[in-house]
Design a protein around this motif. Structure first.
Motif, short mmCIF file in Angstrom:
data_model
loop_
_atom_site.label_atom_id
_atom_site.label_comp_id
_atom_site.label_asym_id
_atom_site.label_seq_id
_atom_site.Cartn_x
_atom_site.Cartn_y
_atom_site.Cartn_z
N GLY A 180 0.67 -1.11 0.08
CA GLY A 180 0.11 -0.03 0.10
C GLY A 180 0.92 1.24 -0.03
N SER A 181 0.37 2.37 -0.71
CA SER A 181 1.17 3.73 -0.71
C SER A 181 0.07 4.58 -0.79
N ARG A 182 0.48 5.74 -0.12
CA ARG A 182 -0.59 6.80 0.19
C ARG A 182 0.22 8.23 0.51
N THR A 183 -0.44 9.23 0.51
CA THR A 183 0.12 10.31 0.52
C THR A 183 -0.22 10.63 2.34
N VAL A 184 0.73 11.12 2.89
CA VAL A 184 0.72 11.59 4.24
C VAL A 184 1.24 13.08 4.67
N VAL A 185 0.42 13.55 5.60
CA VAL A 185 0.94 14.98 6.11
C VAL A 185 1.69 14.90 7.37
N THR A 186 2.77 15.46 7.20
CA THR A 186 3.63 15.47 8.44
C THR A 186 4.02 16.72 8.89
N MET A 187 4.32 16.85 10.14
CA MET A 187 4.57 18.03 10.83
C MET A 187 6.05 18.32 10.89
N GLY A 188 6.67 19.59 10.32
CA GLY A 188 8.04 19.63 10.19
C GLY A 188 8.28 20.67 11.16
N TYR A 189 9.60 20.62 11.78
CA TYR A 189 10.14 21.63 12.85
C TYR A 189 11.47 22.17 11.98
N GLU A 190 11.63 23.41 12.31
CA GLU A 190 12.83 24.10 11.82
C GLU A 190 13.78 24.42 13.04
N ARG A 191 14.67 23.30 12.98
CA ARG A 191 15.84 23.20 14.16
C ARG A 191 16.86 24.14 13.86
N ASP A 192 17.36 24.76 15.07
CA ASP A 192 18.52 25.57 14.77
C ASP A 192 19.59 24.90 14.63
N MET A 193 20.32 25.20 13.70
CA MET A 193 21.46 24.21 13.25
C MET A 193 22.70 24.75 14.24
N TYR A 194 22.84 26.03 14.67
CA TYR A 194 23.60 26.29 15.67
C TYR A 194 23.61 25.44 17.09
N VAL A 195 22.49 25.43 17.40
CA VAL A 195 22.03 24.46 18.59
C VAL A 195 22.74 23.21 18.31
N SER A 196 22.03 22.74 17.25
CA SER A 196 22.70 21.29 16.93
C SER A 196 24.24 21.05 16.64
N GLU A 197 25.01 21.94 16.27
CA GLU A 197 26.40 22.18 15.94
C GLU A 197 26.79 22.31 17.38
N TYR A 198 26.26 22.97 18.15
CA TYR A 198 27.07 22.97 19.61
C TYR A 198 27.00 21.84 20.37
N ALA A 199 25.83 21.11 20.17
CA ALA A 199 25.59 19.91 20.91
C ALA A 199 26.68 18.96 20.43
N LYS A 200 26.83 18.78 19.25
CA LYS A 200 27.99 17.99 18.65
C LYS A 200 29.46 18.18 19.16
N ARG A 201 29.60 19.52 19.13
CA ARG A 201 31.01 19.93 19.59
C ARG A 201 31.28 19.64 20.92
N ARG A 202 30.22 19.95 21.78
CA ARG A 202 30.12 19.54 23.52
C ARG A 202 30.48 18.06 23.56
N ALA A 203 29.97 17.25 22.84
CA ALA A 203 29.96 15.96 22.77
C ALA A 203 31.64 15.58 22.62
N ASN A 204 32.27 15.96 21.71
CA ASN A 204 33.67 15.92 21.40
C ASN A 204 33.71 14.54 20.86
N GLY A 205 32.85 14.03 20.11
CA GLY A 205 32.94 12.65 19.34
C GLY A 205 32.56 11.55 20.34
N ILE A 206 31.95 11.69 21.48
CA ILE A 206 31.90 10.82 22.47
C ILE A 206 29.93 10.74 22.50
N CYS A 207 29.62 9.66 22.31
CA CYS A 207 28.08 9.52 22.46
C CYS A 207 27.67 9.88 24.10
N GLN A 208 26.77 10.85 24.19
CA GLN A 208 26.79 11.30 25.59
C GLN A 208 25.62 10.47 26.33
#
Length: 274
Positions: A180-208
Protein backbone atom coordinates in the motif's frame (compact mmCIF):
# COMPACT_ATOMS: atom_id res chain seq x y z
CA UNK A 1 -26.95 15.17 -8.58
CA UNK A 2 -24.76 14.24 -5.61
CA UNK A 3 -26.09 14.44 -2.08
CA UNK A 4 -25.27 17.80 -0.45
CA UNK A 5 -23.36 16.70 2.64
CA UNK A 6 -21.31 19.85 3.28
CA UNK A 7 -18.14 17.91 4.15
CA UNK A 8 -14.56 18.55 3.10
CA UNK A 9 -11.83 15.89 2.74
CA UNK A 10 -10.24 15.11 6.14
CA UNK A 11 -13.33 16.20 8.09
CA UNK A 12 -13.86 13.87 11.06
CA UNK A 13 -17.27 12.63 12.20
CA UNK A 14 -18.41 10.43 15.02
CA UNK A 15 -20.49 7.40 14.08
CA UNK A 16 -23.63 9.16 15.31
CA UNK A 17 -22.88 12.25 13.22
CA UNK A 18 -22.26 10.09 10.15
CA UNK A 19 -25.58 8.31 10.66
CA UNK A 20 -27.45 11.59 11.14
CA UNK A 21 -25.94 13.24 8.06
CA UNK A 22 -26.32 10.38 5.58
CA UNK A 23 -29.46 8.86 7.15
CA UNK A 24 -27.81 5.45 7.13
CA UNK A 25 -27.44 2.56 9.57
CA UNK A 26 -25.26 2.77 12.68
CA UNK A 27 -23.13 -0.27 11.85
CA UNK A 28 -21.58 -2.07 8.92
CA UNK A 29 -18.83 -1.28 6.46
CA UNK A 30 -21.20 -0.68 3.51
CA UNK A 31 -24.22 1.42 4.46
CA UNK A 32 -26.85 2.20 1.84
CA UNK A 33 -29.40 4.91 2.52
CA UNK A 34 -32.68 5.06 0.57
CA UNK A 35 -33.39 8.53 1.99
CA UNK A 36 -30.21 10.12 0.58
CA UNK A 37 -29.59 7.55 -2.20
CA UNK A 38 -25.99 7.16 -1.01
CA UNK A 39 -23.70 4.23 -0.31
CA UNK A 40 -21.30 5.01 2.52
CA UNK A 41 -18.17 2.83 2.54
CA UNK A 42 -16.22 2.58 5.78
CA UNK A 43 -12.72 1.14 5.93
CA UNK A 44 -12.05 0.52 9.61
CA UNK A 45 -8.31 -0.03 10.03
CA UNK A 46 -8.72 -0.73 13.76
CA UNK A 47 -10.17 -4.10 12.71
CA UNK A 48 -7.97 -6.69 11.04
CA UNK A 49 -10.51 -8.68 9.00
CA UNK A 50 -10.31 -6.84 5.67
CA UNK A 51 -7.18 -5.92 3.73
CA UNK A 52 -8.20 -2.49 2.41
CA UNK A 53 -5.33 -0.38 1.06
CA UNK A 54 -4.40 2.60 -1.06
CA UNK A 55 -2.05 1.89 -3.96
CA UNK A 56 -1.08 5.31 -5.27
CA UNK A 57 -4.41 7.05 -6.03
CA UNK A 58 -6.59 3.94 -6.06
CA UNK A 59 -8.25 2.51 -2.96
CA UNK A 60 -8.69 -1.26 -3.04
CA UNK A 61 -11.79 -1.90 -0.96
CA UNK A 62 -12.82 -5.39 0.19
CA UNK A 63 -16.47 -6.25 -0.28
CA UNK A 64 -19.17 -7.39 2.12
CA UNK A 65 -19.25 -10.77 3.86
CA UNK A 66 -17.21 -11.95 6.86
CA UNK A 67 -17.41 -15.74 6.47
CA UNK A 68 -16.90 -17.87 3.37
CA UNK A 69 -16.53 -16.80 -0.25
CA UNK A 70 -17.99 -13.41 -1.12
CA UNK A 71 -20.50 -12.93 -3.92
CA UNK A 72 -20.53 -10.02 -6.35
CA UNK A 73 -24.33 -10.24 -6.42
CA UNK A 74 -24.73 -10.11 -2.65
CA UNK A 75 -26.37 -7.08 -0.99
CA UNK A 76 -24.21 -3.93 -1.08
CA UNK A 77 -21.51 -5.66 -3.17
CA UNK A 78 -23.99 -5.63 -6.03
CA UNK A 79 -24.93 -2.04 -5.24
CA UNK A 80 -21.29 -0.93 -5.46
CA UNK A 81 -20.62 -3.05 -8.56
CA UNK A 82 -23.51 -1.39 -10.40
CA UNK A 83 -22.95 2.10 -8.98
CA UNK A 84 -21.46 3.52 -12.21
CA UNK A 85 -24.66 2.64 -14.05
CA UNK A 86 -27.05 3.86 -11.37
CA UNK A 87 -27.57 7.20 -9.70
CA UNK A 88 -26.31 6.03 -6.30
CA UNK A 89 -23.53 8.26 -4.94
CA UNK A 90 -20.68 6.51 -3.15
CA UNK A 91 -18.63 8.05 -0.32
CA UNK A 92 -15.56 6.77 1.49
CA UNK A 93 -14.62 7.12 5.15
CA UNK A 94 -11.56 5.68 6.91
CA UNK A 95 -11.19 4.89 10.62
CA UNK A 96 -7.81 4.80 12.36
CA UNK A 97 -8.94 5.65 15.88
CA UNK A 98 -12.13 4.52 17.58
CA UNK A 99 -15.20 6.57 16.61
CA UNK A 100 -13.24 8.95 14.36
CA UNK A 101 -14.52 8.62 10.79
CA UNK A 102 -12.30 10.54 8.37
CA UNK A 103 -14.13 11.70 5.25
CA UNK A 104 -12.11 11.08 2.08
CA UNK A 105 -14.68 12.15 -0.50
CA UNK A 106 -16.92 10.82 -3.23
CA UNK A 107 -15.51 7.77 -4.99
CA UNK A 108 -16.36 5.75 -8.09
CA UNK A 109 -15.49 2.29 -9.36
CA UNK A 110 -12.43 2.97 -11.52
CA UNK A 111 -11.58 -0.61 -12.49
CA UNK A 112 -13.07 -4.06 -12.69
CA UNK A 113 -13.57 -5.79 -9.33
CA UNK A 114 -11.20 -8.70 -8.84
CA UNK A 115 -10.87 -11.63 -6.48
CA UNK A 116 -8.11 -12.42 -4.00
CA UNK A 117 -7.57 -14.70 -1.01
CA UNK A 118 -8.14 -13.22 2.44
CA UNK A 119 -8.81 -14.76 5.84
CA UNK A 120 -12.39 -14.70 7.09
CA UNK A 121 -13.72 -14.24 10.62
CA UNK A 122 -12.98 -17.90 11.37
CA UNK A 123 -9.38 -17.54 10.21
CA UNK A 124 -10.09 -19.62 7.10
CA UNK A 125 -9.04 -18.59 3.61
CA UNK A 126 -11.80 -17.53 1.26
CA UNK A 127 -12.20 -15.56 -1.98
CA UNK A 128 -13.22 -11.94 -1.53
CA UNK A 129 -14.14 -9.30 -4.07
CA UNK A 130 -11.95 -6.21 -4.14
CA UNK A 131 -13.26 -2.97 -5.66
CA UNK A 132 -10.75 -0.44 -7.11
CA UNK A 133 -12.03 3.01 -6.17
CA UNK A 134 -10.88 6.48 -7.20
CA UNK A 135 -11.86 9.86 -5.84
CA UNK A 136 -14.13 12.08 -7.92
CA UNK A 137 -12.21 15.12 -6.77
CA UNK A 138 -8.56 14.26 -6.13
CA UNK A 139 -7.78 17.55 -4.36
CA UNK A 140 -6.57 16.61 -0.87
CA UNK A 141 -8.36 13.29 -1.07
CA UNK A 142 -6.76 10.24 0.48
CA UNK A 143 -4.32 12.27 2.56
CA UNK A 144 -3.99 11.55 6.27
CA UNK A 145 -1.79 12.87 9.08
CA UNK A 146 1.16 10.51 9.53
CA UNK A 147 0.09 9.89 13.14
CA UNK A 148 -2.92 7.91 11.86
CA UNK A 149 -0.69 5.67 9.75
CA UNK A 150 1.57 5.14 12.76
CA UNK A 151 -1.47 4.29 14.87
CA UNK A 152 -2.61 1.71 12.30
CA UNK A 153 0.83 0.08 12.28
CA UNK A 154 0.86 -0.02 16.08
CA UNK A 155 -2.49 -1.83 16.16
CA UNK A 156 -1.29 -4.35 13.58
CA UNK A 157 1.99 -4.93 15.41
CA UNK A 158 0.15 -5.64 18.66
CA UNK A 159 -2.14 -8.11 16.89
CA UNK A 160 0.76 -9.78 15.10
CA UNK A 161 2.60 -10.35 18.41
CA UNK A 162 -0.39 -12.34 19.72
CA UNK A 163 -0.44 -14.77 16.81
CA UNK A 164 1.29 -18.13 16.81
CA UNK A 165 4.08 -18.77 14.32
CA UNK A 166 1.69 -20.86 12.22
CA UNK A 167 -0.95 -18.12 12.20
CA UNK A 168 1.67 -15.54 11.23
CA UNK A 169 2.86 -17.76 8.39
CA UNK A 170 -0.71 -18.14 7.18
CA UNK A 171 -1.26 -14.40 7.03
CA UNK A 172 2.17 -13.35 5.80
CA UNK A 173 2.27 -15.90 2.97
CA UNK A 174 -0.94 -14.43 1.52
CA UNK A 175 -0.14 -10.77 2.02
CA UNK A 176 -0.76 -8.44 -0.92
CA UNK A 177 2.21 -8.48 -3.28
CA UNK A 178 1.76 -4.78 -4.05
CA UNK A 179 2.45 -2.69 -0.94
CA UNK A 180 0.00 0.00 0.00
CA UNK A 181 1.10 3.56 -0.67
CA UNK A 182 -0.55 6.86 0.10
CA UNK A 183 0.09 10.54 0.77
CA UNK A 184 0.66 11.47 4.39
CA UNK A 185 0.90 14.88 5.98
CA UNK A 186 3.76 15.40 8.41
CA UNK A 187 4.58 18.14 10.87
CA UNK A 188 8.05 19.58 10.27
CA UNK A 189 10.19 21.55 12.71
CA UNK A 190 12.78 24.17 11.80
CA UNK A 191 15.70 23.23 14.02
CA UNK A 192 18.40 25.74 14.91
CA UNK A 193 21.58 24.43 13.30
CA UNK A 194 23.73 26.43 15.73
CA UNK A 195 22.16 24.55 18.65
CA UNK A 196 22.69 21.26 16.83
CA UNK A 197 26.33 21.99 16.03
CA UNK A 198 27.05 23.13 19.59
CA UNK A 199 25.65 19.87 20.96
CA UNK A 200 27.97 17.88 18.72
CA UNK A 201 30.99 20.01 19.61
CA UNK A 202 30.21 19.64 23.31
CA UNK A 203 30.10 15.85 22.90
CA UNK A 204 33.59 15.91 21.37
CA UNK A 205 33.04 12.73 19.37
CA UNK A 206 31.64 10.72 22.31
CA UNK A 207 28.02 9.56 22.52
CA UNK A 208 26.53 11.28 25.55
CA UNK A 209 24.44 8.26 26.53
CA UNK A 210 26.58 5.13 26.10
CA UNK A 211 29.79 7.20 26.39
CA UNK A 212 31.41 5.30 23.50
CA UNK A 213 33.22 6.98 20.55
CA UNK A 214 31.16 7.75 17.44
CA UNK A 215 30.80 4.51 15.40
CA UNK A 216 32.33 6.08 12.28
CA UNK A 217 33.42 9.39 10.72
CA UNK A 218 31.86 11.42 7.93
CA UNK A 219 33.58 12.03 4.59
CA UNK A 220 34.92 15.25 6.08
CA UNK A 221 36.45 13.34 8.99
CA UNK A 222 33.99 14.49 11.64
CA UNK A 223 32.72 11.95 14.24
CA UNK A 224 29.20 10.88 13.24
CA UNK A 225 26.74 11.71 16.01
CA UNK A 226 23.08 12.70 15.80
CA UNK A 227 21.42 15.49 17.75
CA UNK A 228 18.56 14.49 20.02
CA UNK A 229 16.05 16.64 21.90
CA UNK A 230 15.63 15.22 25.41
CA UNK A 231 12.09 16.55 25.62
CA UNK A 232 10.84 15.81 22.11
CA UNK A 233 9.85 18.77 19.95
CA UNK A 234 6.64 16.95 19.07
CA UNK A 235 5.75 16.99 22.76
CA UNK A 236 6.55 20.65 23.36
CA UNK A 237 10.30 20.40 24.02
CA UNK A 238 12.47 23.46 23.35
CA UNK A 239 15.16 23.72 20.69
CA UNK A 240 17.86 24.85 23.14
CA UNK A 241 21.31 23.65 24.15
CA UNK A 242 19.87 22.67 27.55
CA UNK A 243 17.50 20.27 25.79
CA UNK A 244 19.86 18.94 23.10
CA UNK A 245 22.51 16.23 23.21
CA UNK A 246 24.57 14.28 20.66
CA UNK A 247 24.06 10.52 20.43
CA UNK A 248 25.30 7.61 18.36
CA UNK A 249 22.64 6.19 15.97
CA UNK A 250 21.93 3.20 18.23
CA UNK A 251 21.34 5.32 21.32
CA UNK A 252 19.27 7.77 19.29
CA UNK A 253 16.96 4.95 18.19
CA UNK A 254 16.89 3.66 21.76
CA UNK A 255 15.68 7.02 23.07
CA UNK A 256 12.93 7.21 20.47
CA UNK A 257 11.84 3.65 21.22
CA UNK A 258 12.22 3.34 25.00
CA UNK A 259 12.94 6.85 26.32
CA UNK A 260 13.52 5.45 29.81
CA UNK A 261 13.34 7.85 32.76
CA UNK A 262 16.83 6.81 33.83
CA UNK A 263 18.33 7.75 30.45
CA UNK A 264 16.35 10.99 30.27
CA UNK A 265 17.65 11.99 33.70
CA UNK A 266 21.25 11.26 32.68
CA UNK A 267 20.96 13.28 29.46
CA UNK A 268 19.42 16.24 31.27
CA UNK A 269 22.45 16.34 33.58
CA UNK A 270 24.82 16.11 30.60
CA UNK A 271 23.00 18.88 28.71
CA UNK A 272 23.10 21.20 31.70
CA UNK A 273 26.91 21.23 31.59
CA UNK A 274 28.38 23.70 29.16
Amino acid sequence: MSFEHGLKPSDVLTNQQLMNKFKCAMSGGMRFSHRTNTLVLISDHTKSLYDDRWVNDVFHYTGMGQVGHQSLNYSQNKKLYQSNQTNVTVYLFEVFMQNQYIFQGEVYLSGNPYQENQLDRNNEFRLVWVFPLSLRNEHNGGEIPIKFLDFKEKIQKNRAKKLTKEELMKRASHAAHTPGSRTVVTMGYERDMYVSEYAKRRANGICQLCEEPAPFHTKKGDPYLETHHIEWLSKGGEDTIENTVALCPNCHRKMHSLNSKKDVKKLKIVASKR
